[in-house]
Motif scaffolding. Structure first.
Motif, PDB file in Angstrom:
ATOM      1  N   THR A 174       0.789  -1.232   0.000  1.00 54.18           N
ATOM      2  CA  THR A 174       0.000   0.000   0.000  1.00 54.18           C
ATOM      3  C   THR A 174       0.820   1.281   0.000  1.00 54.18           C
ATOM      4  O   THR A 174       0.264   2.356  -0.151  1.00 54.18           O
ATOM      5  CB  THR A 174      -0.946   0.022   1.212  1.00 54.18           C
ATOM      6  OG1 THR A 174      -0.163  -0.091   2.406  1.00 54.18           O
ATOM      7  CG2 THR A 174      -1.930  -1.128   1.155  1.00 54.18           C
ATOM      8  N   SER A 175       2.139   1.180   0.174  1.00 52.40           N
ATOM      9  CA  SER A 175       2.949   2.395   0.233  1.00 52.40           C
ATOM     10  C   SER A 175       4.395   2.085  -0.140  1.00 52.40           C
ATOM     11  O   SER A 175       4.831   0.933  -0.082  1.00 52.40           O
ATOM     12  CB  SER A 175       2.916   2.974   1.652  1.00 52.40           C
ATOM     13  OG  SER A 175       3.609   2.111   2.542  1.00 52.40           O
ATOM     14  N   PRO A 176       5.164   3.122  -0.489  1.00 52.56           N
ATOM     15  CA  PRO A 176       6.588   2.911  -0.771  1.00 52.56           C
ATOM     16  C   PRO A 176       7.346   2.323   0.416  1.00 52.56           C
ATOM     17  O   PRO A 176       8.228   1.489   0.231  1.00 52.56           O
ATOM     18  CB  PRO A 176       7.098   4.310  -1.116  1.00 52.56           C
ATOM     19  CG  PRO A 176       5.892   5.024  -1.638  1.00 52.56           C
ATOM     20  CD  PRO A 176       4.744   4.492  -0.818  1.00 52.56           C
ATOM     21  N   SER A 177       6.993   2.727   1.625  1.00 53.77           N
ATOM     22  CA  SER A 177       7.705   2.181   2.787  1.00 53.77           C
ATOM     23  C   SER A 177       7.405   0.692   2.962  1.00 53.77           C
ATOM     24  O   SER A 177       8.285  -0.086   3.340  1.00 53.77           O
ATOM     25  CB  SER A 177       7.370   2.967   4.055  1.00 53.77           C
ATOM     26  OG  SER A 177       5.995   2.914   4.319  1.00 53.77           O
ATOM     27  N   GLU A 178       6.177   0.287   2.668  1.00 49.17           N
ATOM     28  CA  GLU A 178       5.838  -1.134   2.732  1.00 49.17           C
ATOM     29  C   GLU A 178       6.556  -1.915   1.627  1.00 49.17           C
ATOM     30  O   GLU A 178       7.023  -3.028   1.838  1.00 49.17           O
ATOM     31  CB  GLU A 178       4.331  -1.318   2.626  1.00 49.17           C
ATOM     32  CG  GLU A 178       3.870  -2.712   2.959  1.00 49.17           C
ATOM     33  CD  GLU A 178       2.363  -2.830   2.974  1.00 49.17           C
ATOM     34  OE1 GLU A 178       1.885  -3.918   2.613  1.00 49.17           O
ATOM     35  OE2 GLU A 178       1.670  -1.861   3.324  1.00 49.17           O
ATOM     36  N   ALA A 179       6.657  -1.306   0.441  1.00 47.18           N
ATOM     37  CA  ALA A 179       7.400  -1.944  -0.660  1.00 47.18           C
ATOM     38  C   ALA A 179       8.857  -2.117  -0.261  1.00 47.18           C
ATOM     39  O   ALA A 179       9.488  -3.113  -0.625  1.00 47.18           O
ATOM     40  CB  ALA A 179       7.293  -1.109  -1.930  1.00 47.18           C
ATOM     41  N   GLY A 180       9.390  -1.154   0.482  1.00 44.96           N
ATOM     42  CA  GLY A 180      10.777  -1.215   0.933  1.00 44.96           C
ATOM     43  C   GLY A 180      11.051  -2.348   1.896  1.00 44.96           C
ATOM     44  O   GLY A 180      12.204  -2.691   2.150  1.00 44.96           O
ATOM     45  N   ILE A 181      10.007  -2.955   2.433  1.00 43.18           N
ATOM     46  CA  ILE A 181      10.154  -4.122   3.307  1.00 43.18           C
ATOM     47  C   ILE A 181       9.861  -5.399   2.524  1.00 43.18           C
ATOM     48  O   ILE A 181      10.641  -6.344   2.542  1.00 43.18           O
ATOM     49  CB  ILE A 181       9.206  -4.003   4.521  1.00 43.18           C
ATOM     50  CG1 ILE A 181       9.629  -2.811   5.383  1.00 43.18           C
ATOM     51  CG2 ILE A 181       9.200  -5.289   5.331  1.00 43.18           C
ATOM     52  CD1 ILE A 181       8.618  -2.421   6.429  1.00 43.18           C
ATOM     53  N   SER A 182       8.739  -5.413   1.813  1.00 40.95           N
ATOM     54  CA  SER A 182       8.292  -6.631   1.122  1.00 40.95           C
ATOM     55  C   SER A 182       9.158  -6.995  -0.075  1.00 40.95           C
ATOM     56  O   SER A 182       9.514  -8.165  -0.266  1.00 40.95           O
ATOM     57  CB  SER A 182       6.848  -6.460   0.650  1.00 40.95           C
ATOM     58  OG  SER A 182       5.991  -6.273   1.747  1.00 40.95           O
ATOM     59  N   CYS A 183       9.482  -6.011  -0.919  1.00 39.70           N
ATOM     60  CA  CYS A 183      10.219  -6.318  -2.150  1.00 39.70           C
ATOM     61  C   CYS A 183      11.647  -6.793  -1.904  1.00 39.70           C
ATOM     62  O   CYS A 183      12.067  -7.777  -2.527  1.00 39.70           O
ATOM     63  CB  CYS A 183      10.180  -5.124  -3.091  1.00 39.70           C
ATOM     64  SG  CYS A 183       8.518  -4.777  -3.733  1.00 39.70           S
ATOM     65  N   PRO A 184      12.421  -6.165  -1.001  1.00 33.18           N
ATOM     66  CA  PRO A 184      13.755  -6.711  -0.750  1.00 33.18           C
ATOM     67  C   PRO A 184      13.711  -8.122  -0.169  1.00 33.18           C
ATOM     68  O   PRO A 184      14.556  -8.952  -0.499  1.00 33.18           O
ATOM     69  CB  PRO A 184      14.362  -5.730   0.256  1.00 33.18           C
ATOM     70  CG  PRO A 184      13.625  -4.458   0.055  1.00 33.18           C
ATOM     71  CD  PRO A 184      12.232  -4.884  -0.326  1.00 33.18           C
ATOM     72  N   ALA A 185      12.709  -8.409   0.669  1.00 32.86           N
ATOM     73  CA  ALA A 185      12.586  -9.758   1.227  1.00 32.86           C
ATOM     74  C   ALA A 185      12.298 -10.767   0.124  1.00 32.86           C
ATOM     75  O   ALA A 185      12.887 -11.852   0.088  1.00 32.86           O
ATOM     76  CB  ALA A 185      11.487  -9.785   2.288  1.00 32.86           C
ATOM     77  N   LEU A 186      11.410 -10.397  -0.800  1.00 34.43           N
ATOM     78  CA  LEU A 186      11.088 -11.270  -1.923  1.00 34.43           C
ATOM     79  C   LEU A 186      12.321 -11.492  -2.802  1.00 34.43           C
ATOM     80  O   LEU A 186      12.652 -12.615  -3.162  1.00 34.43           O
ATOM     81  CB  LEU A 186       9.950 -10.660  -2.740  1.00 34.43           C
ATOM     82  CG  LEU A 186       9.513 -11.395  -4.001  1.00 34.43           C
ATOM     83  CD1 LEU A 186       9.053 -12.809  -3.675  1.00 34.43           C
ATOM     84  CD2 LEU A 186       8.409 -10.620  -4.687  1.00 34.43           C
ATOM     85  N   ALA A 187      13.023 -10.423  -3.120  1.00 35.29           N
ATOM     86  CA  ALA A 187      14.227 -10.529  -3.957  1.00 35.29           C
ATOM     87  C   ALA A 187      15.280 -11.406  -3.297  1.00 35.29           C
ATOM     88  O   ALA A 187      15.898 -12.254  -3.949  1.00 35.29           O
ATOM     89  CB  ALA A 187      14.796  -9.137  -4.229  1.00 35.29           C
ATOM     90  N   ASN A 188      15.472 -11.217  -2.016  1.00 36.94           N
ATOM     91  CA  ASN A 188      16.471 -11.992  -1.283  1.00 36.94           C
ATOM     92  C   ASN A 188      16.146 -13.480  -1.315  1.00 36.94           C
ATOM     93  O   ASN A 188      17.022 -14.311  -1.562  1.00 36.94           O
ATOM     94  CB  ASN A 188      16.563 -11.487   0.159  1.00 36.94           C
ATOM     95  CG  ASN A 188      17.685 -12.133   0.917  1.00 36.94           C
ATOM     96  OD1 ASN A 188      18.779 -12.292   0.407  1.00 36.94           O
ATOM     97  ND2 ASN A 188      17.409 -12.507   2.157  1.00 36.94           N
ATOM     98  N   ARG A 189      14.881 -13.819  -1.129  1.00 36.52           N
ATOM     99  CA  ARG A 189      14.500 -15.235  -1.133  1.00 36.52           C
ATOM    100  C   ARG A 189      14.606 -15.871  -2.508  1.00 36.52           C
ATOM    101  O   ARG A 189      14.787 -17.076  -2.626  1.00 36.52           O
ATOM    102  CB  ARG A 189      13.098 -15.399  -0.584  1.00 36.52           C
ATOM    103  CG  ARG A 189      13.056 -15.113   0.892  1.00 36.52           C
ATOM    104  CD  ARG A 189      11.702 -15.336   1.460  1.00 36.52           C
ATOM    105  NE  ARG A 189      11.730 -14.902   2.847  1.00 36.52           N
ATOM    106  CZ  ARG A 189      10.924 -15.339   3.764  1.00 36.52           C
ATOM    107  NH1 ARG A 189      10.010 -16.222   3.446  1.00 36.52           N
ATOM    108  NH2 ARG A 189      11.012 -14.893   4.991  1.00 36.52           N
ATOM    109  N   LEU A 190      14.500 -15.052  -3.553  1.00 30.11           N
ATOM    110  CA  LEU A 190      14.596 -15.581  -4.918  1.00 30.11           C
ATOM    111  C   LEU A 190      16.002 -15.472  -5.499  1.00 30.11           C
ATOM    112  O   LEU A 190      16.247 -15.886  -6.622  1.00 30.11           O
ATOM    113  CB  LEU A 190      13.614 -14.851  -5.836  1.00 30.11           C
ATOM    114  CG  LEU A 190      12.132 -15.065  -5.521  1.00 30.11           C
ATOM    115  CD1 LEU A 190      11.274 -14.173  -6.399  1.00 30.11           C
ATOM    116  CD2 LEU A 190      11.758 -16.520  -5.695  1.00 30.11           C
ATOM    117  N   GLY A 191      16.925 -14.864  -4.743  1.00 30.37           N
ATOM    118  CA  GLY A 191      18.292 -14.718  -5.225  1.00 30.37           C
ATOM    119  C   GLY A 191      18.472 -13.575  -6.198  1.00 30.37           C
ATOM    120  O   GLY A 191      19.389 -13.577  -7.009  1.00 30.37           O
TER     121      GLY A 191
END
Length: 83
Positions: free
Chosen positions: A43-60
């Motif tokens: 819902t916000s850039p700050s939330e993306a800043g948490i969710s997206c790096p976690a997703l990227a990290n888990r996918l390499g």
């Protein structure tokens, strides 16, 4: 693949590349492909800043601040992977 807080993510071999401008990209940046990966509701850039790096990290992969809201409920993160 199920990622807690994000949901189902297709395996990397089923992801489709995203077209990004390449005019003045550094060689390292150009040597990567970007994929839009569903990330559930963001819902916000700050939330993306948490969710997206976690997703990227888990996918390499690597997240570089790219994300978009799709239909008011679901969002995608733009994740970069080395070719």
């Amino acid at each position: 693949m199920q990622i807690r807080g994000i949901g189902n993510v297709p395996p990397p071999d089923q992801l489709r590349p995203v077209s990004l401008p390449t005019g003045s990209l550094s060689p390292d940046y150009a040597a990567q492909e970007a994929f839009k990966i569903e990330a559930g509701p963001i819902t916000s850039p700050s939330e993306a800043g948490i969710s997206c790096p976690a997703l990227a990290n888990r996918l390499g992969g690597e997240w570089r601040n790219g994300w978009e809201r799709r239909d008011g409920r679901n969002s995608v993160c733009v994740i970069h992977f080395r070719r």
